[in-house]
Design a protein around this motif. Sequence first.
Motif, PDB file in Angstrom:
ATOM      1  N   GLY A   1      -1.623  11.345  -1.422  1.00  0.00           N
ATOM      2  CA  GLY A   1      -0.610  11.238  -0.375  1.00  0.00           C
ATOM      3  C   GLY A   1       0.799  11.193  -0.929  1.00  0.00           C
ATOM      4  N   GLU A   2       1.852  11.166  -0.098  1.00  0.00           N
ATOM      5  CA  GLU A   2       1.612  11.134   1.311  1.00  0.00           C
ATOM      6  C   GLU A   2       1.593  12.542   1.864  1.00  0.00           C
ATOM      7  OE1 GLU A   2       5.772   8.967   1.531  1.00  0.00           O
ATOM      8  OE2 GLU A   2       5.219   9.577   3.545  1.00  0.00           O
ATOM      9  N   ILE A   3       0.633  12.779   2.744  1.00  0.00           N
ATOM     10  CA  ILE A   3       0.440  14.113   3.307  1.00  0.00           C
ATOM     11  C   ILE A   3       0.375  13.986   4.828  1.00  0.00           C
ATOM     12  CG2 ILE A   3      -0.813  14.903   1.261  1.00  0.00           C
ATOM     13  CD1 ILE A   3      -3.427  14.627   2.863  1.00  0.00           C
TER      14      ILE A   3
ATOM     15  N   THR B   1       5.743  -1.497   2.090  1.00  0.00           N
ATOM     16  CA  THR B   1       7.215  -1.606   2.207  1.00  0.00           C
ATOM     17  C   THR B   1       7.873  -0.252   2.410  1.00  0.00           C
ATOM     18  OG1 THR B   1       7.562  -1.426  -0.184  1.00  0.00           O
ATOM     19  CG2 THR B   1       7.346  -3.659   0.746  1.00  0.00           C
ATOM     20  N   ASP B   2       7.300   0.830   1.851  1.00  0.00           N
ATOM     21  CA  ASP B   2       7.950   2.145   1.795  1.00  0.00           C
ATOM     22  C   ASP B   2       9.272   2.054   1.021  1.00  0.00           C
ATOM     23  OD1 ASP B   2       7.751   4.867   2.204  1.00  0.00           O
ATOM     24  OD2 ASP B   2       8.849   4.857   4.094  1.00  0.00           O
ATOM     25  N   ALA B   3       9.405   1.048   0.157  1.00  0.00           N
ATOM     26  CA  ALA B   3      10.623   0.876  -0.644  1.00  0.00           C
ATOM     27  C   ALA B   3      10.905   2.155  -1.433  1.00  0.00           C
ATOM     28  CB  ALA B   3      10.420  -0.295  -1.613  1.00  0.00           C
TER      29      ALA B   3
ATOM     30  N   ALA C   1      -2.686   5.357   8.057  1.00  0.00           N
ATOM     31  CA  ALA C   1      -1.610   5.994   8.823  1.00  0.00           C
ATOM     32  C   ALA C   1      -0.354   5.195   8.483  1.00  0.00           C
ATOM     33  CB  ALA C   1      -1.916   5.960  10.316  1.00  0.00           C
ATOM     34  N   HIS C   2       0.421   5.743   7.540  1.00  0.00           N
ATOM     35  CA  HIS C   2       1.536   5.003   6.940  1.00  0.00           C
ATOM     36  C   HIS C   2       2.739   4.908   7.883  1.00  0.00           C
ATOM     37  CE1 HIS C   2       5.357   5.321   4.726  1.00  0.00           C
ATOM     38  NE2 HIS C   2       5.374   6.606   4.973  1.00  0.00           N
ATOM     39  N   ALA C   3       3.457   3.780   7.806  1.00  0.00           N
ATOM     40  CA  ALA C   3       4.651   3.519   8.639  1.00  0.00           C
ATOM     41  C   ALA C   3       4.384   3.902  10.089  1.00  0.00           C
ATOM     42  CB  ALA C   3       5.864   4.280   8.097  1.00  0.00           C
TER      43      ALA C   3
ATOM     44  N   THR D   1       0.810  -1.228   0.000  1.00  0.00           N
ATOM     45  CA  THR D   1       0.000   0.000   0.000  1.00  0.00           C
ATOM     46  C   THR D   1       0.838   1.272   0.000  1.00  0.00           C
ATOM     47  OG1 THR D   1      -0.176   0.066   2.423  1.00  0.00           O
ATOM     48  CG2 THR D   1      -1.917  -1.112   1.232  1.00  0.00           C
ATOM     49  N   HIS D   2       2.166   1.129  -0.009  1.00  0.00           N
ATOM     50  CA  HIS D   2       2.989   2.347   0.028  1.00  0.00           C
ATOM     51  C   HIS D   2       4.430   2.036  -0.373  1.00  0.00           C
ATOM     52  CE1 HIS D   2       3.559   6.447   2.062  1.00  0.00           C
ATOM     53  NE2 HIS D   2       4.760   6.138   1.577  1.00  0.00           N
ATOM     54  N   ASN D   3       4.818   2.489  -1.560  1.00  0.00           N
ATOM     55  CA  ASN D   3       6.244   2.451  -1.896  1.00  0.00           C
ATOM     56  C   ASN D   3       6.557   3.614  -2.833  1.00  0.00           C
ATOM     57  OD1 ASN D   3       6.049   1.717  -4.732  1.00  0.00           O
ATOM     58  ND2 ASN D   3       5.606  -0.373  -4.084  1.00  0.00           N
ATOM     59  N   HIS D   4       7.837   3.750  -3.145  1.00  0.00           N
ATOM     60  CA  HIS D   4       8.270   4.851  -4.026  1.00  0.00           C
ATOM     61  C   HIS D   4       8.997   4.270  -5.233  1.00  0.00           C
ATOM     62  CE1 HIS D   4       7.051   7.757  -0.971  1.00  0.00           C
ATOM     63  NE2 HIS D   4       7.532   6.891  -0.098  1.00  0.00           N
ATOM     64  N   LEU D   5       8.283   3.411  -5.937  1.00  0.00           N
ATOM     65  CA  LEU D   5       8.880   2.706  -7.082  1.00  0.00           C
ATOM     66  C   LEU D   5       9.283   3.641  -8.220  1.00  0.00           C
ATOM     67  CD1 LEU D   5       9.184  -0.434  -7.425  1.00  0.00           C
ATOM     68  CD2 LEU D   5       7.374  -0.228  -9.124  1.00  0.00           C
TER      69      LEU D   5
HETATM   70 ZN   LIG Z   1       6.767   7.046   1.850  1.00  0.00          ZN
END
Ligand SMILES: [Zn+2]
Length: 273
Positions: A100-102, A210-212, A160-162, A7-11
Amino acid sequence: MPSFIDTHNHLGCDDFNSDRDQVIENSIQKGVIKQIVVSVFANEWQDDIELSTKHTSLHVACGIHPMYIPDQQKQREDALALLRQLYANTNHKKKLCALGEIGLDYYIDHIDKALQQAIFQEQLAIASHYQRPVLLHVRRAHADTIKILKQCHFKEQGIAHAFSGSYEEAKEYIKLGFKIGLGGAGTYPHAYRMHRVLQQLPLESIVLETDAPDLSPVTRQGMRNSPEYLPEISKQLAIIKQINEKEFATVTTHNACKLFNWSMDEIKKTSFN
Ligand SMILES: [Zn+2]
Protein backbone atom coordinates in the motif's frame (compact mmCIF):
# COMPACT_ATOMS: atom_id res chain seq x y z
CA MET A 1 1.17 1.90 29.93
CA PRO A 2 -0.95 0.76 26.98
CA SER A 3 0.77 -0.17 23.73
CA PHE A 4 -0.09 1.44 20.41
CA ILE A 5 0.49 0.56 16.77
CA ASP A 6 0.66 3.29 14.16
CA THR A 7 -0.68 1.37 11.16
CA HIS A 8 0.03 4.14 8.66
CA ASN A 9 2.60 6.91 8.49
CA HIS A 10 5.21 8.29 6.10
CA LEU A 11 8.24 8.37 8.36
CA GLY A 12 10.53 7.88 5.38
CA CYS A 13 9.65 11.27 3.88
CA ASP A 14 11.88 14.35 3.99
CA ASP A 15 9.92 16.01 6.80
CA PHE A 16 11.64 13.60 9.20
CA ASN A 17 15.18 13.86 7.80
CA SER A 18 16.52 15.93 10.68
CA ASP A 19 15.17 13.91 13.61
CA ARG A 20 13.84 10.54 12.36
CA ASP A 21 15.77 8.40 14.88
CA GLN A 22 14.67 10.64 17.74
CA VAL A 23 11.03 10.43 16.63
CA ILE A 24 11.24 6.62 16.56
CA GLU A 25 12.82 6.59 20.03
CA ASN A 26 10.26 9.05 21.47
CA SER A 27 7.42 6.99 19.96
CA ILE A 28 8.63 3.82 21.70
CA GLN A 29 8.90 5.74 24.99
CA LYS A 30 5.25 6.75 24.58
CA GLY A 31 4.17 3.17 23.96
CA VAL A 32 4.04 3.24 20.15
CA ILE A 33 5.65 -0.15 19.84
CA LYS A 34 5.12 -0.67 16.12
CA GLN A 35 4.80 1.55 13.07
CA ILE A 36 4.05 0.80 9.45
CA VAL A 37 5.98 3.16 7.20
CA VAL A 38 4.05 3.57 3.97
CA SER A 39 6.24 4.14 0.93
CA VAL A 40 4.48 5.64 -2.09
CA PHE A 41 7.22 6.37 -4.66
CA ALA A 42 9.02 3.55 -6.48
CA ASN A 43 12.38 5.32 -6.13
CA GLU A 44 12.00 5.33 -2.32
CA TRP A 45 10.86 1.74 -1.80
CA GLN A 46 14.35 0.30 -1.27
CA ASP A 47 15.35 3.10 1.14
CA ASP A 48 12.21 2.67 3.24
CA ILE A 49 12.69 -1.10 3.42
CA GLU A 50 16.26 -0.46 4.56
CA LEU A 51 15.03 2.04 7.16
CA SER A 52 12.66 -0.60 8.55
CA THR A 53 15.46 -3.15 8.85
CA LYS A 54 17.41 -0.76 11.08
CA HIS A 55 14.63 -0.37 13.65
CA THR A 56 12.83 -3.25 15.36
CA SER A 57 9.64 -1.21 15.77
CA LEU A 58 9.29 -0.41 12.06
CA HIS A 59 7.56 -2.30 9.29
CA VAL A 60 6.96 -1.12 5.77
CA ALA A 61 4.34 -1.16 3.00
CA CYS A 62 5.20 -0.28 -0.61
CA GLY A 63 2.73 0.51 -3.35
CA ILE A 64 1.72 2.80 -6.20
CA HIS A 65 -0.51 5.51 -4.67
CA PRO A 66 -3.45 6.38 -6.97
CA MET A 67 -2.44 10.06 -6.90
CA TYR A 68 1.12 9.32 -7.96
CA ILE A 69 0.66 6.87 -10.82
CA PRO A 70 3.53 7.47 -13.27
CA ASP A 71 2.55 9.19 -16.54
CA GLN A 72 4.48 6.90 -18.86
CA GLN A 73 3.44 3.31 -19.49
CA LYS A 74 7.08 2.17 -19.31
CA GLN A 75 7.47 3.72 -15.83
CA ARG A 76 4.27 2.05 -14.69
CA GLU A 77 5.41 -1.35 -15.93
CA ASP A 78 8.82 -0.89 -14.30
CA ALA A 79 7.23 0.09 -10.99
CA LEU A 80 4.93 -2.95 -11.03
CA ALA A 81 7.85 -5.22 -11.92
CA LEU A 82 9.91 -3.82 -9.02
CA LEU A 83 6.97 -4.25 -6.67
CA ARG A 84 6.67 -7.93 -7.66
CA GLN A 85 10.39 -8.37 -7.14
CA LEU A 86 10.32 -6.79 -3.66
CA TYR A 87 7.38 -8.91 -2.46
CA ALA A 88 8.88 -12.06 -3.98
CA ASN A 89 12.06 -11.57 -1.93
CA THR A 90 11.72 -13.83 1.09
CA ASN A 91 14.29 -11.75 3.02
CA HIS A 92 11.69 -8.97 3.12
CA LYS A 93 8.84 -11.20 4.23
CA LYS A 94 8.87 -10.05 7.87
CA LYS A 95 9.34 -6.32 7.27
CA LEU A 96 7.12 -5.87 4.20
CA CYS A 97 3.98 -6.58 6.19
CA ALA A 98 1.42 -5.09 3.77
CA LEU A 99 1.06 -3.62 0.28
CA GLY A 100 0.00 0.00 0.00
CA GLU A 101 -1.18 2.53 -0.10
CA ILE A 102 -3.26 1.62 -3.11
CA GLY A 103 -6.79 2.36 -4.21
CA LEU A 104 -8.90 4.91 -6.04
CA ASP A 105 -8.95 8.70 -5.70
CA TYR A 106 -11.81 10.39 -7.58
CA TYR A 107 -11.35 13.63 -5.65
CA ILE A 108 -8.57 14.59 -8.05
CA ASP A 109 -10.26 14.53 -11.44
CA HIS A 110 -7.25 14.77 -13.71
CA ILE A 111 -6.21 11.17 -13.03
CA ASP A 112 -7.94 8.76 -15.39
CA LYS A 113 -10.36 6.51 -13.49
CA ALA A 114 -9.85 3.49 -15.75
CA LEU A 115 -6.07 3.76 -15.31
CA GLN A 116 -6.43 3.99 -11.53
CA GLN A 117 -8.65 0.92 -11.52
CA ALA A 118 -6.21 -1.05 -13.67
CA ILE A 119 -3.21 -0.19 -11.44
CA PHE A 120 -5.27 -0.98 -8.33
CA GLN A 121 -6.22 -4.41 -9.73
CA GLU A 122 -2.63 -5.22 -10.71
CA GLN A 123 -1.52 -4.47 -7.16
CA LEU A 124 -4.34 -6.48 -5.58
CA ALA A 125 -3.12 -9.41 -7.68
CA ILE A 126 0.42 -8.96 -6.29
CA ALA A 127 -0.92 -8.76 -2.73
CA SER A 128 -2.97 -11.93 -3.30
CA HIS A 129 -0.07 -13.78 -4.80
CA TYR A 130 2.33 -12.89 -1.99
CA GLN A 131 -0.39 -13.04 0.67
CA ARG A 132 -0.20 -9.56 2.12
CA PRO A 133 -3.00 -7.33 3.44
CA VAL A 134 -3.46 -4.02 1.60
CA LEU A 135 -3.62 -0.45 2.89
CA LEU A 136 -6.38 1.34 0.97
CA HIS A 137 -6.43 5.00 0.00
CA VAL A 138 -9.96 5.84 -1.14
CA ARG A 139 -11.55 9.23 -1.77
CA ARG A 140 -15.04 9.58 -3.27
CA ALA A 141 -14.66 6.08 -4.69
CA HIS A 142 -15.87 3.61 -2.06
CA ALA A 143 -18.47 1.98 -4.33
CA ASP A 144 -15.95 1.22 -7.10
CA THR A 145 -13.29 0.11 -4.59
CA ILE A 146 -15.67 -2.32 -2.91
CA LYS A 147 -16.86 -3.56 -6.32
CA ILE A 148 -13.27 -4.29 -7.43
CA LEU A 149 -12.37 -6.03 -4.15
CA LYS A 150 -15.39 -8.30 -4.63
CA GLN A 151 -14.70 -8.91 -8.32
CA CYS A 152 -11.11 -9.91 -7.52
CA HIS A 153 -12.30 -12.16 -4.67
CA PHE A 154 -9.62 -10.46 -2.59
CA LYS A 155 -9.02 -12.54 0.55
CA GLU A 156 -5.96 -10.98 2.20
CA GLN A 157 -7.89 -8.26 4.07
CA GLY A 158 -6.35 -4.93 5.01
CA ILE A 159 -7.18 -1.44 6.25
CA ALA A 160 -9.40 1.29 4.81
CA HIS A 161 -6.93 4.02 5.73
CA ALA A 162 -7.98 7.51 6.96
CA PHE A 163 -11.57 6.41 6.59
CA SER A 164 -14.05 9.25 6.14
CA GLY A 165 -16.95 7.42 4.49
CA SER A 166 -20.35 6.47 5.84
CA TYR A 167 -21.19 3.72 8.32
CA GLU A 168 -22.79 1.73 5.46
CA GLU A 169 -19.56 1.92 3.47
CA ALA A 170 -17.53 0.92 6.54
CA LYS A 171 -19.79 -2.13 6.97
CA GLU A 172 -19.01 -3.24 3.40
CA TYR A 173 -15.26 -3.14 4.12
CA ILE A 174 -15.74 -4.97 7.41
CA LYS A 175 -17.69 -7.71 5.61
CA LEU A 176 -14.66 -8.17 3.36
CA GLY A 177 -12.43 -8.61 6.43
CA PHE A 178 -11.06 -5.07 6.45
CA LYS A 179 -10.32 -2.88 9.46
CA ILE A 180 -11.18 0.81 9.53
CA GLY A 181 -8.14 3.08 9.99
CA LEU A 182 -8.80 6.18 12.10
CA GLY A 183 -6.53 9.03 13.15
CA GLY A 184 -6.18 12.77 13.72
CA ALA A 185 -8.98 13.88 11.39
CA GLY A 186 -11.60 12.42 13.75
CA THR A 187 -10.33 14.44 16.75
CA TYR A 188 -11.73 17.78 15.50
CA PRO A 189 -14.88 18.94 17.29
CA HIS A 190 -16.70 19.71 14.02
CA ALA A 191 -16.03 16.32 12.40
CA TYR A 192 -19.62 15.34 13.21
CA ARG A 193 -20.03 12.66 10.56
CA MET A 194 -16.78 10.96 11.57
CA HIS A 195 -17.85 11.05 15.22
CA ARG A 196 -21.15 9.37 14.35
CA VAL A 197 -19.38 6.66 12.35
CA LEU A 198 -16.84 6.12 15.14
CA GLN A 199 -19.65 5.72 17.67
CA GLN A 200 -21.39 3.12 15.49
CA LEU A 201 -18.34 1.07 14.48
CA PRO A 202 -17.72 -2.18 16.35
CA LEU A 203 -14.54 -1.75 18.42
CA GLU A 204 -13.11 -4.93 16.83
CA SER A 205 -13.06 -3.20 13.43
CA ILE A 206 -10.96 -0.16 14.39
CA VAL A 207 -7.19 0.31 14.03
CA LEU A 208 -5.24 3.50 14.70
CA GLU A 209 -2.93 5.52 12.49
CA THR A 210 -1.35 8.97 12.27
CA ASP A 211 -0.65 9.37 8.51
CA ALA A 212 2.25 11.54 9.77
CA PRO A 213 3.45 14.08 8.68
CA ASP A 214 -0.15 14.82 7.56
CA LEU A 215 -3.53 14.83 9.34
CA SER A 216 -2.38 16.27 12.69
CA PRO A 217 -4.81 15.85 15.58
CA VAL A 218 -6.62 18.88 17.04
CA THR A 219 -4.07 19.00 19.88
CA ARG A 220 -1.29 19.61 17.31
CA GLN A 221 -3.16 21.66 14.74
CA GLY A 222 -0.85 23.26 12.15
CA MET A 223 2.15 21.23 13.30
CA ARG A 224 3.94 18.33 11.64
CA ASN A 225 2.09 15.17 12.66
CA SER A 226 4.16 12.41 14.25
CA PRO A 227 3.75 8.81 15.44
CA GLU A 228 4.59 10.21 18.90
CA TYR A 229 1.09 11.72 18.98
CA LEU A 230 -0.76 8.42 18.52
CA PRO A 231 -1.52 8.05 22.26
CA GLU A 232 -3.15 11.54 22.24
CA ILE A 233 -5.17 10.63 19.15
CA SER A 234 -6.27 7.37 20.76
CA LYS A 235 -7.39 9.21 23.89
CA GLN A 236 -9.43 11.76 21.91
CA LEU A 237 -11.11 9.07 19.83
CA ALA A 238 -11.94 7.03 22.96
CA ILE A 239 -13.63 10.08 24.47
CA ILE A 240 -15.72 10.55 21.30
CA LYS A 241 -16.62 6.86 21.25
CA GLN A 242 -17.45 7.15 24.94
CA ILE A 243 -15.45 4.17 26.01
CA ASN A 244 -12.62 3.64 28.45
CA GLU A 245 -9.33 5.04 27.12
CA LYS A 246 -7.31 1.99 28.06
CA GLU A 247 -9.81 -0.43 26.60
CA PHE A 248 -9.85 1.52 23.33
CA ALA A 249 -6.03 1.41 23.11
CA THR A 250 -5.80 -2.26 24.05
CA VAL A 251 -8.45 -3.49 21.64
CA THR A 252 -7.29 -1.40 18.66
CA THR A 253 -3.70 -2.62 19.18
CA HIS A 254 -4.94 -6.19 19.38
CA ASN A 255 -6.91 -5.68 16.14
CA ALA A 256 -3.77 -4.55 14.30
CA CYS A 257 -1.74 -7.46 15.70
CA LYS A 258 -4.36 -9.90 14.49
CA LEU A 259 -4.41 -8.43 10.99
CA PHE A 260 -0.63 -8.54 10.60
CA ASN A 261 -0.14 -11.79 12.49
CA TRP A 262 2.00 -10.24 15.23
CA SER A 263 2.06 -11.71 18.69
CA MET A 264 1.69 -9.09 21.43
CA ASP A 265 4.25 -10.78 23.68
CA GLU A 266 6.88 -10.90 20.98
CA ILE A 267 6.29 -7.24 20.07
CA LYS A 268 6.77 -6.08 23.63
CA LYS A 269 9.97 -8.04 24.02
CA THR A 270 11.56 -6.83 20.80
CA SER A 271 10.57 -3.20 21.15
CA PHE A 272 11.86 -2.52 24.62
CA ASN A 273 15.36 -3.93 24.39
ZN1 LIG B 1 -0.76 7.92 3.68
